[in-house]
Motif scaffolding. Sequence first.
Motif, mmCIF file in Angstrom:
data_model
loop_
_atom_site.group_PDB
_atom_site.id
_atom_site.type_symbol
_atom_site.label_atom_id
_atom_site.label_comp_id
_atom_site.label_asym_id
_atom_site.label_seq_id
_atom_site.Cartn_x
_atom_site.Cartn_y
_atom_site.Cartn_z
ATOM 1 N N UNK A 197 0.863 -1.175 0.000
ATOM 2 C CA UNK A 197 0.000 0.000 0.000
ATOM 3 C C UNK A 197 0.904 1.230 0.000
ATOM 4 N N UNK A 198 0.543 2.234 -0.799
ATOM 5 C CA UNK A 198 1.326 3.474 -0.867
ATOM 6 C C UNK A 198 0.546 4.615 -0.249
ATOM 7 N N UNK A 223 -1.681 -2.340 -7.371
ATOM 8 C CA UNK A 223 -2.277 -3.396 -8.201
ATOM 9 C C UNK A 223 -1.171 -4.212 -8.879
ATOM 10 N N UNK A 224 -1.561 -5.382 -9.419
ATOM 11 C CA UNK A 224 -0.600 -6.205 -10.155
ATOM 12 C C UNK A 224 -0.037 -5.419 -11.332
ATOM 13 N N UNK A 225 1.223 -5.642 -11.634
ATOM 14 C CA UNK A 225 1.932 -5.006 -12.757
ATOM 15 C C UNK A 225 1.981 -3.479 -12.630
ATOM 16 N N UNK A 235 3.497 4.401 -9.634
ATOM 17 C CA UNK A 235 2.325 4.416 -10.522
ATOM 18 C C UNK A 235 1.040 4.309 -9.709
ATOM 19 N N UNK A 236 1.061 3.468 -8.697
ATOM 20 C CA UNK A 236 -0.099 3.297 -7.822
ATOM 21 C C UNK A 236 -0.473 4.619 -7.169
ATOM 22 N N UNK A 237 0.514 5.282 -6.602
ATOM 23 C CA UNK A 237 0.220 6.513 -5.878
ATOM 24 C C UNK A 237 -0.361 7.582 -6.785
ATOM 25 N N UNK A 260 -3.165 15.700 -9.419
ATOM 26 C CA UNK A 260 -1.970 15.129 -10.040
ATOM 27 C C UNK A 260 -0.796 15.556 -9.167
ATOM 28 N N UNK A 261 0.042 14.586 -8.804
ATOM 29 C CA UNK A 261 1.185 14.892 -7.953
ATOM 30 C C UNK A 261 2.491 14.548 -8.640
#
Length: 131
Positions: free
Chosen positions: A11-12, A46-48, A53-55, A66-67
């Motif tokens: 988890x991010x 998530x997978x892949x 990218x998740x964050x 957008x960060x």
Amino acid sequence: MKSQGTNPVNVCCAIIKNEDKNVLVAQRSSTMSLPLKWEFPGGKVEQRETAEQCLIRELKEELNIIVKIVRLIGSHIHKYPSLSINLIAFECIIVSGEIVLSEHIAFKWVDKEKLLELDLADADVPFVDKL
């Protein structure tokens, strides 16, 4: 959020500061796990998908922002009764967008010295000392 086996779920979370050096926190809804707890926003990898990218995806989906990721702050494993998570924290800055909540019920900017006065999610607490 269910853990797969004994491996912690990645988890991010984002530690976002504004120009006054206050930190963004969001309050979970009463229907989410950890109801009404305050947290640094983010979500499950998530997978892949990389942590970064998740964050970026989660903050766009949940807060409409957008960060830019500035740096990795660190990570640690936290064991909740129903699962373990590997929480990965990044310092970020908002580059565009206005905060619009899609899952949380509230957000606020808090002086870092007052973060521990909130009912923070337990996994987020160790990152307060690193600010």
